[in-house]
Design a protein around this motif. Structure first.
Motif, PDB file in Angstrom:
ATOM      1  N   ILE A   4     -10.519   8.281  -1.440  1.00  0.00           N
ATOM      2  CA  ILE A   4     -11.407   8.953  -0.848  1.00  0.00           C
ATOM      3  C   ILE A   4     -11.815  10.487  -0.394  1.00  0.00           C
ATOM      4  O   ILE A   4     -10.812  10.799   0.134  1.00  0.00           O
ATOM      5  N   ASP A  55     -17.095   4.819  -9.232  1.00  0.00           N
ATOM      6  CA  ASP A  55     -16.495   3.771  -8.031  1.00  0.00           C
ATOM      7  C   ASP A  55     -15.751   4.327  -7.955  1.00  0.00           C
ATOM      8  O   ASP A  55     -14.605   4.613  -8.316  1.00  0.00           O
ATOM      9  N   PRO A  56     -15.653   4.669  -6.378  1.00  0.00           N
ATOM     10  CA  PRO A  56     -13.773   5.533  -6.218  1.00  0.00           C
ATOM     11  C   PRO A  56     -13.236   4.247  -5.831  1.00  0.00           C
ATOM     12  O   PRO A  56     -12.285   4.426  -5.269  1.00  0.00           O
ATOM     13  N   LEU A  57     -12.915   2.929  -6.111  1.00  0.00           N
ATOM     14  CA  LEU A  57     -12.709   1.704  -6.410  1.00  0.00           C
ATOM     15  C   LEU A  57     -11.873   1.488  -7.939  1.00  0.00           C
ATOM     16  O   LEU A  57     -12.984   1.047  -8.196  1.00  0.00           O
ATOM     17  N   TYR A 104      -8.635   7.480 -12.262  1.00  0.00           N
ATOM     18  CA  TYR A 104      -9.372   7.993 -11.185  1.00  0.00           C
ATOM     19  C   TYR A 104     -10.554   9.413 -12.136  1.00  0.00           C
ATOM     20  O   TYR A 104      -9.782   9.711 -11.255  1.00  0.00           O
ATOM     21  N   GLU A 162      -4.578  -1.815  -8.002  1.00  0.00           N
ATOM     22  CA  GLU A 162      -5.759  -1.145  -7.663  1.00  0.00           C
ATOM     23  C   GLU A 162      -5.604   0.276  -6.218  1.00  0.00           C
ATOM     24  O   GLU A 162      -4.711   0.436  -6.219  1.00  0.00           O
ATOM     25  N   ALA A 163      -6.469   1.207  -6.738  1.00  0.00           N
ATOM     26  CA  ALA A 163      -6.814   2.443  -6.010  1.00  0.00           C
ATOM     27  C   ALA A 163      -7.423   3.032  -5.686  1.00  0.00           C
ATOM     28  O   ALA A 163      -8.955   2.431  -6.240  1.00  0.00           O
ATOM     29  N   GLU A 164      -7.608   3.358  -3.881  1.00  0.00           N
ATOM     30  CA  GLU A 164      -9.441   3.229  -3.726  1.00  0.00           C
ATOM     31  C   GLU A 164      -9.369   5.705  -3.053  1.00  0.00           C
ATOM     32  O   GLU A 164      -8.454   5.800  -2.480  1.00  0.00           O
ATOM     33  N   PHE A 183      -5.695   9.097  -1.834  1.00  0.00           N
ATOM     34  CA  PHE A 183      -5.899   8.171  -3.378  1.00  0.00           C
ATOM     35  C   PHE A 183      -4.935   6.610  -3.467  1.00  0.00           C
ATOM     36  O   PHE A 183      -3.441   6.803  -3.958  1.00  0.00           O
ATOM     37  N   LYS A 212      -9.685   0.214 -10.270  1.00  0.00           N
ATOM     38  CA  LYS A 212      -8.523  -1.311 -10.839  1.00  0.00           C
ATOM     39  C   LYS A 212      -8.008  -0.851 -11.948  1.00  0.00           C
ATOM     40  O   LYS A 212      -8.183  -0.785 -12.909  1.00  0.00           O
ATOM     41  N   GLU A 268       0.873  -1.292   0.078  1.00  0.00           N
ATOM     42  CA  GLU A 268      -0.450  -0.112   0.015  1.00  0.00           C
ATOM     43  C   GLU A 268       0.976   1.140   0.364  1.00  0.00           C
ATOM     44  O   GLU A 268       1.842   1.448   0.684  1.00  0.00           O
ATOM     45  N   ARG A 294      -2.643  -0.363  -3.920  1.00  0.00           N
ATOM     46  CA  ARG A 294      -2.707  -1.236  -3.409  1.00  0.00           C
ATOM     47  C   ARG A 294      -2.713  -2.141  -4.222  1.00  0.00           C
ATOM     48  O   ARG A 294      -2.453  -2.364  -5.443  1.00  0.00           O
TER      49      ARG A 294
END
Lengths: 115, 112
Positions: free
Chosen positions: A68, A54-56, A50, A64-66, A74, A58, A20, A77
């Motif tokens: 928030i 969808d905030p997740l 992004y 992948e990244a999220e 951002f 791929k 991460e 992972r």
């Protein structure tokens, strides 16, 4: 002015470990967020991006990244890294400029994966 | 897959000399950019170029820098009188109107 912070400058992992990488940004407007990777001796390549929805997100190679929004983060992972993931990773935030977009890059995180 | 190319891969020059770094963007792209990365530091935006003129430049892009699209394929960055602190990797990028920029492999400039 916008800024991007990557907290980990150097990360060393063994293969199969989880990854991460942190990225925080400061910008008041709508953001488009990116992670780029630079393998040794190669050029910057887009891992994932992004824009909205969808905030997740791929990306390629199992990353992948999220996004928030409340944390202005951002994070990138990957559940199980490989030796071939050894590279420099850059987080970037885009702002609109005259029809195109200008990214602000983070300082980068150097990832070394031991076999 | 089309890609951005840059030449030379490594340029060594003496302080005070002029250098021209060359880029061939992806052929159907309309926006062109130069960035630099000083060793150990972040990638920094220098300039963006659209419709044969500069659309935005950073404070780094002072009078010693200039860009040109001399023909339909090349996009060049000229540094008029190089300084030691100009030593860096210089990346060219191009994009269509959408958001994603495609980067070249970079030119490593060493000023002695």
């Amino acid at each position: 002015a916008q800024s991007v912070s990557q907290h980990n400058h150097h990360v060393i992992l063994s293969e199969a470990a989880s990854l991460e990488l942190g990225c925080n940004y400061s910008y008041g407007g709508t953001v488009n967020l990116f992670w780029y990777v630079q393998y040794p001796g190669q050029h910057l390549q887009l891992l994932l991006k992004y824009f909205s929805g969808d905030p997740l997100v791929k990306g390629i190679k199992g990353f992948e990244a999220e996004f928030i929004k409340s944390k202005f983060s951002f994070n990138l992972r990957k559940p199980s890294v490989q030796w071939s993931d050894t590279a420099e990773y850059f987080c970037a935030v885009n702002r609109a400029s005259g029809g195109s977009y200008i990214p602000t890059f983070g300082r980068g995180t150097s990832l070394i994966v031991h076999p | 897959e089309p890609e951005v190319t840059q030449t030379p891969s490594h340029q060594v020059t003496q302080m005070g000399q002029e250098v021209i770094l060359r880029c061939v963007p992806i052929s159907n792209h309309l926006y062109f950019y130069w960035y630099r990365q000083i060793l150990g530091q972040k990638v920094e935006f220098l300039v963006s170029f659209y419709n044969n003129e500069i659309s935005e430049k950073s404070e780094i892009f002072d009078d010693q820098f200039s860009v040109e699209r001399p023909d339909g394929s090349n996009f060049t960055l000229k540094i008029r009188s190089t300084k030691l602190e100009d030593s860096a990797m210089y990346f060219c990028a191009s994009s269509r109107r959408d958001n994603e920029q495609f980067f070249g492999p970079g030119t490593r400039l060493t000023v002695l």
